[in-house]
Scaffold this active site. Structure first.
Site, mmCIF file in Angstrom:
data_model
loop_
_atom_site.group_PDB
_atom_site.id
_atom_site.type_symbol
_atom_site.label_atom_id
_atom_site.label_comp_id
_atom_site.label_asym_id
_atom_site.label_seq_id
_atom_site.Cartn_x
_atom_site.Cartn_y
_atom_site.Cartn_z
ATOM 1 N N ASP A 13 -93.641 1.939 48.278
ATOM 2 C CA ASP A 13 -93.956 2.267 46.886
ATOM 3 C C ASP A 13 -92.944 3.211 46.246
ATOM 4 O OD1 ASP A 13 -96.240 0.706 47.195
ATOM 5 O OD2 ASP A 13 -97.448 2.424 47.820
ATOM 6 N N GLU A 14 -91.702 3.096 46.659
ATOM 7 C CA GLU A 14 -90.654 3.972 46.122
ATOM 8 C C GLU A 14 -90.218 3.528 44.726
ATOM 9 O OE1 GLU A 14 -90.428 2.355 49.014
ATOM 10 O OE2 GLU A 14 -90.160 3.794 50.649
ATOM 11 N N GLY A 15 -90.618 2.311 44.338
ATOM 12 C CA GLY A 15 -90.171 1.760 43.057
ATOM 13 C C GLY A 15 -89.147 0.647 43.276
ATOM 14 N N LYS A 16 -89.261 -0.027 44.426
ATOM 15 C CA LYS A 16 -88.308 -1.095 44.765
ATOM 16 C C LYS A 16 -88.328 -2.202 43.717
ATOM 17 C CE LYS A 16 -90.429 -1.518 48.741
ATOM 18 N NZ LYS A 16 -91.316 -0.354 48.657
ATOM 19 N N GLY A 17 -89.557 -2.591 43.296
ATOM 20 C CA GLY A 17 -89.700 -3.694 42.339
ATOM 21 C C GLY A 17 -88.912 -3.430 41.072
ATOM 22 N N GLY A 40 -96.702 -4.538 47.036
ATOM 23 C CA GLY A 40 -97.042 -4.615 45.613
ATOM 24 C C GLY A 40 -95.867 -4.027 44.861
ATOM 25 N N HIS A 41 -95.079 -4.882 44.213
ATOM 26 C CA HIS A 41 -93.855 -4.429 43.547
ATOM 27 C C HIS A 41 -94.043 -4.557 42.035
ATOM 28 C CE1 HIS A 41 -91.340 -5.292 47.434
ATOM 29 N NE2 HIS A 41 -92.295 -4.415 47.604
ATOM 30 N N GLN A 221 -92.395 -2.583 51.867
ATOM 31 C CA GLN A 221 -92.792 -1.371 52.605
ATOM 32 C C GLN A 221 -91.632 -0.360 52.603
ATOM 33 O OE1 GLN A 221 -93.700 -4.656 54.389
ATOM 34 N NE2 GLN A 221 -95.262 -4.387 52.860
ATOM 35 N N THR A 236 -96.593 -0.455 59.465
ATOM 36 C CA THR A 236 -96.896 -1.866 59.261
ATOM 37 C C THR A 236 -96.376 -2.632 60.486
ATOM 38 O OG1 THR A 236 -96.854 -3.673 57.659
ATOM 39 C CG2 THR A 236 -94.783 -2.469 57.961
ATOM 40 N N THR A 297 -101.371 -2.838 45.308
ATOM 41 C CA THR A 297 -102.029 -3.962 45.966
ATOM 42 C C THR A 297 -103.520 -3.690 46.140
ATOM 43 O OG1 THR A 297 -100.030 -4.614 47.108
ATOM 44 C CG2 THR A 297 -102.072 -5.330 48.117
ATOM 45 N N LEU A 329 -88.332 10.605 38.699
ATOM 46 C CA LEU A 329 -87.898 11.985 38.461
ATOM 47 C C LEU A 329 -88.711 12.597 37.317
ATOM 48 C CD1 LEU A 329 -85.760 14.046 39.436
ATOM 49 C CD2 LEU A 329 -84.314 13.293 37.543
ATOM 50 N N ASP A 330 -89.097 11.740 36.360
ATOM 51 C CA ASP A 330 -89.880 12.209 35.200
ATOM 52 C C ASP A 330 -91.196 12.842 35.609
ATOM 53 O OD1 ASP A 330 -90.194 9.337 35.920
ATOM 54 O OD2 ASP A 330 -91.939 9.473 34.605
ATOM 55 N N GLY A 412 -88.704 6.671 34.230
ATOM 56 C CA GLY A 412 -89.931 6.099 33.678
ATOM 57 C C GLY A 412 -90.115 4.717 34.273
HETATM 58 P P1 GDP Z 1 -92.630 -0.655 45.139
HETATM 59 O O1 GDP Z 1 -93.696 -1.121 46.056
HETATM 60 O O2 GDP Z 1 -91.579 0.130 45.850
HETATM 61 O O3 GDP Z 1 -92.042 -1.735 44.293
HETATM 62 O O4 GDP Z 1 -93.325 0.373 44.149
HETATM 63 P P2 GDP Z 1 -94.743 0.168 43.409
HETATM 64 O O5 GDP Z 1 -94.576 -0.807 42.312
HETATM 65 O O6 GDP Z 1 -95.814 -0.051 44.392
HETATM 66 O O7 GDP Z 1 -94.992 1.636 42.871
HETATM 67 C C1 GDP Z 1 -94.097 2.265 42.001
HETATM 68 C C2 GDP Z 1 -94.854 2.630 40.716
HETATM 69 O O8 GDP Z 1 -94.092 3.554 39.985
HETATM 70 C C3 GDP Z 1 -95.063 1.448 39.795
HETATM 71 O O9 GDP Z 1 -96.250 1.634 39.082
HETATM 72 C C4 GDP Z 1 -93.870 1.526 38.858
HETATM 73 O O10 GDP Z 1 -94.127 0.940 37.576
HETATM 74 C C5 GDP Z 1 -93.725 3.007 38.722
HETATM 75 N N1 GDP Z 1 -92.365 3.502 38.501
HETATM 76 C C6 GDP Z 1 -91.185 3.033 38.988
HETATM 77 N N2 GDP Z 1 -90.172 3.850 38.625
HETATM 78 C C7 GDP Z 1 -90.720 4.847 37.901
HETATM 79 C C8 GDP Z 1 -90.200 6.016 37.271
HETATM 80 O O11 GDP Z 1 -89.018 6.316 37.324
HETATM 81 N N3 GDP Z 1 -91.096 6.835 36.628
HETATM 82 C C9 GDP Z 1 -92.423 6.559 36.578
HETATM 83 N N4 GDP Z 1 -93.212 7.413 35.932
HETATM 84 N N5 GDP Z 1 -92.953 5.454 37.151
HETATM 85 C C10 GDP Z 1 -92.111 4.632 37.819
HETATM 86 P P1 IMO Z 2 -94.632 -1.940 49.193
HETATM 87 O O1 IMO Z 2 -93.728 -3.109 49.466
HETATM 88 C C1 IMO Z 2 -97.010 1.316 50.790
HETATM 89 C C2 IMO Z 2 -99.114 0.573 54.535
HETATM 90 C C3 IMO Z 2 -100.631 0.511 54.497
HETATM 91 C C4 IMO Z 2 -100.954 1.078 55.873
HETATM 92 C C5 IMO Z 2 -99.852 0.485 56.738
HETATM 93 C C6 IMO Z 2 -100.248 -0.780 57.491
HETATM 94 O O2 IMO Z 2 -95.437 -2.102 47.958
HETATM 95 O O3 IMO Z 2 -93.874 -0.664 49.237
HETATM 96 P P2 IMO Z 2 -100.552 -3.303 56.693
HETATM 97 O O4 IMO Z 2 -101.489 -3.902 55.701
HETATM 98 O O5 IMO Z 2 -99.122 -3.525 56.390
HETATM 99 O O6 IMO Z 2 -100.878 -3.658 58.102
HETATM 100 O O7 IMO Z 2 -100.823 -1.710 56.587
HETATM 101 O O8 IMO Z 2 -98.766 0.194 55.865
HETATM 102 N N1 IMO Z 2 -98.434 -0.356 53.623
HETATM 103 C C7 IMO Z 2 -97.812 0.040 52.492
HETATM 104 N N2 IMO Z 2 -97.739 1.252 51.915
HETATM 105 N N3 IMO Z 2 -96.367 0.277 50.239
HETATM 106 C C8 IMO Z 2 -96.415 -0.940 50.821
HETATM 107 O O9 IMO Z 2 -95.687 -1.993 50.391
HETATM 108 C C9 IMO Z 2 -97.195 -1.116 51.988
HETATM 109 N N4 IMO Z 2 -97.486 -2.153 52.789
HETATM 110 C C10 IMO Z 2 -98.218 -1.671 53.790
HETATM 111 O O10 IMO Z 2 -101.133 1.298 53.467
HETATM 112 O O11 IMO Z 2 -100.803 2.468 55.862
HETATM 113 MG MG MG Z 3 -95.753 -1.058 46.238
#
Ligand code: GDP
Ligand code: IMO
Ligand code: MG
Length: 422
Positions: A13-17, A40-41, A221, A236, A297, A329-330, A412
């Site tokens: 969830d670093e913001g890969k998407g 969930g991207h 992940q 995972t 997700t 960063l925001d 953002g």
């Molecule tokens: P991913 O799994 O790495 O693709 O990240 P997620 O989509 O699960 O979670 C990142 C969340 O942060 C999403 O809701 C994005 O819309 C949001 N996001 C991404 N970059 C930024 C940012 O620079 N600032 C803020 N406020 N939100 C961001």
């Molecule tokens: P994205 O691609 C954050 C975490 C789950 C749990 C562990 C094992 O959006 O960054 P699993 O269902 O994979 O067997 O769960 O891994 N986890 C994630 N956490 N972002 C994800 O994907 C994740 N996919 C799995 O919360 O701790």
């Molecule tokens: Mg995610």
């Protein structure tokens, strides 16, 4: 930068998407190589918001071919829902989505076993059947996409698997047995709908490399969730690291031009497991609120804490990250004071490495460096120079502490809330 790996350098969830979406118009092909619908991207632009689980985030760019590689585990129902969602948004998908016949299938019993196992030992999985599916893959009894589209092979493999799984369900979990016919019929419908996307991805990608096509491998992940190098067993069941991107796509490691790390300006984690810099307090709750830190997700609240340079440094080494995009960063703009973990204190000694076991990780204390907050809105900043001094100081420190270059700063969630440092 003709073949790049992009991956998460923390716990996902670093913001890969968002960053894949921005970069993908510079590539011909975007490939997912591991994980499944546990990912969930999120991508936002204008008033639109998309969350992709299985389909690469490059799908929003018309000229990009999206590939689901052999290392991905595919829940056909989730895939078809996503295809439907994409079509309903008038995004063309025909001839743009390719699926490897070697990718494994998530079956109903995988999801059931995932949730039954969670009741016994809580990892905090997403419940998407990921672990049990990879177990079958490595036990060499899994069912692949190539099996799904071959009716008689599928029938045999389903029979064998179901015989065994029904015994486990009944005898170990006291769960009702699953019916062969209903699963068989359900999956035959999926086969008919998925068949058109299945091609020989290995040869397609390798021919594309010969034709000098640009390829972006989209990690799911994050590094600390890696089954070998993460905080095991709170991980995972795949390798979200640069090595995993190669085995999960069939692209040889020697062809990789660069590895791009995505880091969040603070840390988050969903599910159980050690988290040295966690803010299990009011401040952590505030960061969750400001950062809207709820799983894309599962909707679960994400645990929040300070940026951990020890962990990110480890991710840099393990993946050989060349440069990073730092996101969110925001979200730090609201804080009076910001901390970065620079070392761990262990048995009275300061160390720069992560301990090998989670038991040891539980005993360490983070050593922090503290910064003054900048307390101003940065979401409209378009250039590095526009950022307040406090934000620049923070970035400079993170950069030096982790030993990488920062080329993208995300301020953002939207596409245009992004600073690129040329
Ligand atoms: P991913 O799994 O790495 O693709 O990240 P997620 O989509 O699960 O979670 C990142 C969340 O942060 C999403 O809701 C994005 O819309 C949001 N996001 C991404 N970059 C930024 C940012 O620079 N600032 C803020 N406020 N939100 C961001
Ligand atoms: P994205 O691609 C954050 C975490 C789950 C749990 C562990 C094992 O959006 O960054 P699993 O269902 O994979 O067997 O769960 O891994 N986890 C994630 N956490 N972002 C994800 O994907 C994740 N996919 C799995 O919360 O701790
Ligand atoms: Mg995610």
């Amino acid at each position: 930068m003709s073949i790049s790996i992009l991956l998460g350098a923390q716990w996902g969830d670093e913001g890969k998407g968002k960053i894949v979406d921005i970069l993908s118009d510079r590539y011909d092909i975007v490939v997912r190589s591991q994980g499944g619908a546990n990912a969930g991207h999120t991508i936002e632009f204008g008033d639109k918001k998309f969350v992709f689980h299985l389909i690469p985030s490059g799908i929003l760019r018309d000229n990009v071919i999206c590939v689901i590689g052999n290392g991905v585990v595919i829940d056909p129902n989730a895939l078809l829902e996503e295809i439907q969602f994409i079509k309903s948004n008038n995004i063309s998908i025909n001839n743009r989505l390719l699926i490897s016949p070697n990718a494994h299938l998530i079956m109903p019993y995988h999801k059931i076993l995932d949730s039954l196992k969670e009741k016994k030992e809580k990892i905090g999985t997403t419940g998407r059947g990921i672990g049990p599916c990879y177990v079958d893959k490595y036990a060499r009894s899994g069912i692949r996409i190539s099996d799904l589209i071959n009716q008689s092979v599928f029938e045999n493999k389903l029979k064998c698997n179901l015989d065994e799984k029904n015994q486990i369900l009944k005898q170990i979990y006291d769960h009702q047995e699953l019916d062969f016919n209903s699963i068989f019929n359900e999956y035959q419908k999926y086969a008919d709908l998925i068949r058109e996307y299945v091609i020989d991805v290995f040869n397609y990608l390798n021919n594309s490399i010969e034709q000098k096509k640009k390829i972006l491998l989209e990690g799911a992940q994050g590094t600390l969730l890696d089954v070998d190098f993460g905080t095991y067993p709170y991980v995972t069941s795949s390798n979200p690291t640069s090595g995993g991107a190669c085995t999960g796509s069939g692209i040889p490691p020697t062809k990789i031009s660069e590895v791009i790390g995505i880091v969040k300006a603070y840390s988050t984690r969903v599910g159980s497991g050690p988290f040295p810099t966690e803010l299990d307090n009011k401040l952590g709750e505030k960061i969750r609120k400001w950062g809207n830190e709820y799983g894309a997700t599962t909707g679960r609240p994400r645990r929040c804490g300070w940026f951990d340079a020890v962990l990110v440094n480890f991710a840099r080494k393990l993946n050989d990250i060349h440069w990073v995009a730092i996101t969110k960063l925001d979200v730090l703009s609201n804080l009076d004071e910001i901390k970065v973990c620079v070392q761990y204190e262990r048995k009275g000694k300061k160390v720069n490495e992560i301990p090998n076991t989670i038991e040891e990780l539980d005993t360490i204390k983070p050593v922090y460096e503290t910064f003054n907050g900048w307390k101003s809105d940065i979401t409209k900043c378009k250039n590095y120079e526009d950022l307040p001094t406090g934000a620049k100081d923070y970035l400079d420190f993170v950069k030096k502490q982790c030993g990488f270059e920062i080329k993208i700063i995300s301020v953002g969630p939207k596409r245009d809330e992004t600073i690129e440092i040329k």
